[in-house]
Design a protein around this motif. Structure first.
Motif, PDB file in Angstrom:
ATOM      1  N   VAL A 298     -19.335  54.351 113.345  1.00  0.00           N
ATOM      2  CA  VAL A 298     -18.266  55.340 113.460  1.00  0.00           C
ATOM      3  C   VAL A 298     -17.210  54.842 114.442  1.00  0.00           C
ATOM      4  CG1 VAL A 298     -17.671  57.723 114.083  1.00  0.00           C
ATOM      5  CG2 VAL A 298     -19.860  57.236 112.969  1.00  0.00           C
TER       6      VAL A 298
ATOM      7  N   VAL B  81     -13.750  56.253 116.303  1.00  0.00           N
ATOM      8  CA  VAL B  81     -12.998  57.476 116.585  1.00  0.00           C
ATOM      9  C   VAL B  81     -11.600  57.117 117.071  1.00  0.00           C
ATOM     10  CG1 VAL B  81     -12.880  59.569 117.990  1.00  0.00           C
ATOM     11  CG2 VAL B  81     -15.095  58.763 117.143  1.00  0.00           C
TER      12      VAL B  81
ATOM     13  N   HIS C  94      -8.280  61.980 114.593  1.00  0.00           N
ATOM     14  CA  HIS C  94      -7.854  63.335 114.956  1.00  0.00           C
ATOM     15  C   HIS C  94      -6.658  63.278 115.889  1.00  0.00           C
ATOM     16  CE1 HIS C  94      -9.650  63.481 119.049  1.00  0.00           C
ATOM     17  NE2 HIS C  94     -10.673  62.823 118.540  1.00  0.00           N
TER      18      HIS C  94
ATOM     19  N   PHE D 262     -12.973  58.122 111.975  1.00  0.00           N
ATOM     20  CA  PHE D 262     -12.781  59.542 112.288  1.00  0.00           C
ATOM     21  C   PHE D 262     -11.470  59.651 113.066  1.00  0.00           C
ATOM     22  CE2 PHE D 262     -15.401  63.536 113.557  1.00  0.00           C
ATOM     23  CZ  PHE D 262     -14.249  64.311 113.620  1.00  0.00           C
TER      24      PHE D 262
ATOM     25  N   ALA E  13     -16.191  64.693 118.059  1.00  0.00           N
ATOM     26  CA  ALA E  13     -16.059  63.390 117.396  1.00  0.00           C
ATOM     27  C   ALA E  13     -16.861  62.324 118.133  1.00  0.00           C
ATOM     28  CB  ALA E  13     -14.581  62.994 117.316  1.00  0.00           C
TER      29      ALA E  13
ATOM     30  N   MET F 107     -13.264  60.659 107.701  1.00  0.00           N
ATOM     31  CA  MET F 107     -13.592  61.953 108.293  1.00  0.00           C
ATOM     32  C   MET F 107     -12.437  62.414 109.178  1.00  0.00           C
ATOM     33  SD  MET F 107     -17.280  62.901 109.995  1.00  0.00           S
ATOM     34  CE  MET F 107     -18.191  62.505 108.503  1.00  0.00           C
TER      35      MET F 107
ATOM     36  N   THR G 252     -14.587  65.525 104.674  1.00  0.00           N
ATOM     37  CA  THR G 252     -14.697  64.142 104.244  1.00  0.00           C
ATOM     38  C   THR G 252     -14.178  64.027 102.819  1.00  0.00           C
ATOM     39  OG1 THR G 252     -16.207  62.242 104.054  1.00  0.00           O
ATOM     40  CG2 THR G 252     -17.065  64.383 103.365  1.00  0.00           C
TER      41      THR G 252
ATOM     42  N   LEU H 119     -14.398  70.361 109.571  1.00  0.00           N
ATOM     43  CA  LEU H 119     -14.760  68.947 109.490  1.00  0.00           C
ATOM     44  C   LEU H 119     -14.884  68.604 108.010  1.00  0.00           C
ATOM     45  CD1 LEU H 119     -15.650  66.334 110.962  1.00  0.00           C
ATOM     46  CD2 LEU H 119     -17.996  67.185 110.796  1.00  0.00           C
TER      47      LEU H 119
END
Length: 333
Positions: A64, A66, A33, A31, A45, A89, A242, A240
């Motif tokens: 996950v 981040v 950002h 993920f 997140a 993501m 994917t 959000l």
């Protein structure tokens, strides 16, 4: 003797397969950002990671990772990375989807929504939910909308009326609507990656910007902007998303459970966003490096009058029906 050996071999193979299944690598969701952990998106997140890894149904089958603050991909590269499968993501600003669908430009129209509650009503309604699936032919699946907040104008000049913005250079995201918004003010729009904004403001490459309070505070833009006008002229929210192929390729039970977690996180992010922005504003005011300008009703009306012609320029691409649905959301149900 042979029969016993064969039976032992079958048992060994069975145990080996079971062991391999238990030891199989978890599905990895990277993920990425571009903002700080303390912002609504950053908090979302981290909450998504926490809930996924604690979930009893998933039972460790999904991991996950981040990557905040453009530490993996900047906002100019993250969409390409998603489509290539290098991340699974991301949550780009709604201004970033112009090349995939023109309809999402609706969120950039100035003074379309009265407040964040109106945005919420539109996004949760049929029109907003339909937009989540509008890019699947391009390999992008929308999972939900995350609020950041209403945008404020900042500059090194006091902005009380539209004429005050004339000739200034404002940083904008890659959005045709936002470019036209500043043209309507007879100002200049300059596209710039989010990670470059602080330096751009500091060095005078740009004179101003538009951001929610959480971005202004977390990125310390208030250190390099003398004035912040509380204009609430637009919304800076995220979708959000994917990779469609990745999402559809997940085992059904995992995809269903991840969808439930996304919905839970979305509710929490959107609940907390207003509080985070209020706290961020308080910190900016306390710092004393920027003067916060509150518009009078008469001043605000002049900004609306100056910017509203932008709507008609994009009505054909967006659709009059969508704009009408957004306006209807301003009325509390």
């Amino acid at each position: 003797m042979f029969k016993l050996t064969a039976k032992a071999l079958v048992c060994a193979v069975s145990l080996g397969i079971a062991g391999w299944a238990q030891a199989a690598d978890p599905i990895l969701i990277k993920f990425s950002h571009v903002v700080a952990d303390s912002t609504p998106k950053g908090q979302g997140a981290l909450l998504f990671k926490k809930l996924v890894e604690e979930d009893k149904v998933l039972n460790g089958r999904v991991q996950v990772q981040v990557y905040p603050n453009s530490s993996l991909f900047g906002d100019g590269k993250e969409m390409e990375a998603l489509l290539l499968g290098d991340v699974q993501m991301i949550a780009p600003s709604l201004a970033k989807f112009g090349q995939y669908t023109k309809k999402l430009q609706i969120f950039d129209l100035p003074f379309l929504f009265d407040d964040i509650n109106a945005v919420d009503r539109f996004q949760n309604g049929p029109a907003g939910q339909g937009l989540l699936k509008s890019m699947e032919n391009n390999g992008i699946t929308g999972l939900g909308y995350w609020h950041n907040g209403m945008k404020q104008l900042s500059a090194n000049k006091a902005l009380h009326e539209p004429k005050d913005a004339r000739g200034l250079k404002f940083r904008v995201q890659a959005s045709e609507v936002l470019e036209e918004q500043f043209k309507a003010l007879k100002a200049n729009a300059r596209k710039m990656s989010f990670s470059e904004v602080y330096q751009g403001l500091q060095t005078g490459v740009v004179n101003g910007a538009e951001n929610p309070w959480s971005n202004i505070e977390s990125q310390k833009f208030y250190e390099v902007q003398k004035y912040i006008t509380e204009s609430n002229h637009g919304v800076l929210d995220y979708m959000l998303i994917t990779n469609t192929k990745f999402w559809n390729g997940l085992p059904d039970d995992i995809r269903t459970e991840l969808g439930k977690i996304v919905n839970e996180v979305t509710v929490e992010v959107n609940k907390q966003a207003a509080d985070l922005n209020d706290k961020a504003k308080a910190k900016v005011v306390a710092a004393g490096t920027s003067e916060v300008i509150e518009l009078t009703p008469e001043e605000r009306a002049k900004w609306v009058e100056a910017m509203k012609p932008v709507w008609s320029k994009f009505e054909g691409d967006i659709g009059a029906d969508l704009i009408e649905a957004a306006q209807a959301a301003n009325k509390a149900q």
